[in-house]
Design a protein around this motif. Structure first.
Motif, PDB file in Angstrom:
ATOM      1  N   SER A  84       0.834  -1.207   0.000  1.00 43.51           N
ATOM      2  CA  SER A  84       0.000   0.000   0.000  1.00 43.51           C
ATOM      3  C   SER A  84       0.867   1.255   0.000  1.00 43.51           C
ATOM      4  N   THR A  85       1.930   1.240   0.802  1.00 43.13           N
ATOM      5  CA  THR A  85       2.843   2.397   0.855  1.00 43.13           C
ATOM      6  C   THR A  85       3.472   2.660  -0.504  1.00 43.13           C
ATOM      7  N   LEU A  86       3.950   1.598  -1.142  1.00 46.12           N
ATOM      8  CA  LEU A  86       4.585   1.755  -2.443  1.00 46.12           C
ATOM      9  C   LEU A  86       3.593   2.234  -3.500  1.00 46.12           C
ATOM     10  N   LEU A  87       2.388   1.681  -3.494  1.00 46.99           N
ATOM     11  CA  LEU A  87       1.375   2.100  -4.463  1.00 46.99           C
ATOM     12  C   LEU A  87       1.025   3.582  -4.289  1.00 46.99           C
ATOM     13  N   LEU A  88       0.867   4.019  -3.048  1.00 41.00           N
ATOM     14  CA  LEU A  88       0.510   5.418  -2.792  1.00 41.00           C
ATOM     15  C   LEU A  88       1.636   6.364  -3.202  1.00 41.00           C
ATOM     16  N   LEU A  89       2.880   6.012  -2.848  1.00 38.07           N
ATOM     17  CA  LEU A  89       4.007   6.875  -3.209  1.00 38.07           C
ATOM     18  C   LEU A  89       4.220   6.908  -4.718  1.00 38.07           C
TER      19      LEU A  89
END
Length: 410
Positions: free
Chosen positions: A164-169
């Motif tokens: 989720s962190t990677l997708l958002l960034l």
């Protein structure tokens, strides 16, 4: 006031640029080495209840916390002072500045505005769809005590969080490029630092999950003693440490090599801004090859062991082993997609040299396949295929309105 404003107050100030770089590198290595030790000791303190009630250990933990804060703040002062010292620009840094300021670095860029809008819309739909799924699964994980006490689900939740962190960034970078928003390289480096750790985190965590399945099926009598909550958290800390090593090395190199003007230059964010020298590019490729080789050996070893276990098993045990083998096979596909994401920049460099016409479609395909869809397999492998977790998902999707599901989810 004259003394305070004087350039002599700069930390590690030196008239020799090479001496300054050497001092700065030594400080970074020492600071982060001791911070890792302090964090690991703090984790040990918080992991054992007996330490919480002992005054001696409480004071010791407080000392560790204060030491870590002081080291971080001191290192921040060193970084700030370093950025105000002029360092001659080498040929490699100038080349990196030219690359990073090029309009070709725009993500999903296209000369046709309609095509660009369609691509951006596709990315938004896919990213937020999978982010919503990941958040809902994380909510399910934290809502049930049984999941929080199982090492397998702890690693699964960590994978969901990193994805989720990677997708958002990544989506933030896409939006910045779509609106042609250029920000200083220093801000981009902070963003790329987190993204670099997140990219490395997923394949390492999946490898740990493969080893957990191997222990559960091939060593069932020892599984309860090996796969504990404490060891799962320790594995996550080790994963973070290994994921941070390469990114910290790149950060130190770009900080030591690049001039202050490089960090103030407006740019679009991607990890290539941290690779300012040719030998650093080669080192990046070498580390990626080593990661791929080691992870592939571990996964193949686990799969071979499960194949042998499936041949020797019978009845209900055979069905469990077969399910574990299929899970491991899906993990292998997920690992391949995740590791392929590390090779995308080098693939794009080759395509760009061969054909500018093919560059944009290939980059968009790589982004969808290796960045977005590779992060969508985690919910499929554990969230939907796992019986207990899928029952809990249905329970919360129906707002706890089904009595039959409530019995399973309690």
């Amino acid at each position: 006031m004259d003394q305070i404003s004087s350039s002599e107050q700069l930390v590690l100030l030196s008239s020799d640029p090479m001496e300054l770089r050497m001092k700065f590198a030594i400080v970074q290595v020492l600071v982060w080495f001791f911070i890792y030790i302090d964090i690991f000791m703090l984790f040990t303190f918080f992991s054992k209840q007996a330490f919480h009630s002992d005054t001696r250990y409480i004071l010791f933990a407080h000392t560790l916390l204060m030491d870590s804060i002081l080291l971080l703040l001191t290192d921040l002062v060193v970084l700030l002072s370093y950025f105000y010292i002029q360092i001659p620009v080498g040929h490699s840094c100038a080349r990196a500045m030219d690359q990073n300021s090029s309009s070709e670095e725009l993500i999903l860029i296209d000369r046709d505005p309609k095509v660009l809008r369609v691509k951006t819309a596709i990315v938004q739909v896919l990213v937020w769809f999978f982010v919503y799924i990941d958040i809902f699964m994380l909510f399910t994980f934290f809502s049930k005590q049984a999941f929080r006490g199982d090492a397998r689900y702890i690693l699964f939740a960590h994978t969901l969080l990193m994805d989720s962190t990677l997708l958002l960034l990544t989506d933030l970078v896409v939006l910045l490029s779509y609106f042609h928003t250029w920000i200083p390289v220093s801000h981009c480096i902070a963003l790329c630092f987190v993204m670099g750790i997140s990219i490395k985190n997923t394949p390492y965590t999946i490898t740990a999950m493969c080893l957990e399945r191997y222990v559960a099926i091939c060593m069932p009598l020892r599984h309860a003693s090996i796969s504990t909550t404490g060891r799962a958290i320790a594995a996550i800390i080790i994963i973070w440490a290994f994921s941070s090593v390469k990114v910290i090395i790149d950060l130190v190199i770009v900080t030591v090599t690049a001039p202050p003007s490089y960090f103030a230059m407006p740019s679009l964010c991607n990890y290539q801004i941290m690779l300012v020298t040719e030998w650093q590019h080669r080192m990046h490729v070498t580390f990626s090859q080593m990661d791929f080789f080691i992870i592939a050996v571990i996964v193949l070893f686990c799969y071979a062991k499960l194949m042998l276990a499936a041949q020797a098993a019978s009845g209900e045990n055979k069905q469990s082993v077969s399910k574990g083998r299929r899970t491991l096979l899906l993990h292998g596909v997920q690992l391949f997609l995740s590791m392929a994401n590390l090779w995308v920049p080098f693939i794009l460099d080759v395509v760009r040299k061969q054909s500018q016409y093919l560059f944009l479609p290939v980059r968009f395909f790589n982004f969808i396949a290796f960045t977005i869809f590779s992060r969508a397999l985690s919910p499929l492998i554990y969230g939907l295929r796992d019986k207990e977790f899928s029952l809990a998902l249905k329970y919360y999707m129906r707002c706890r309105a089904s009595p039959s599901l409530e019995k399973h989810s309690s």
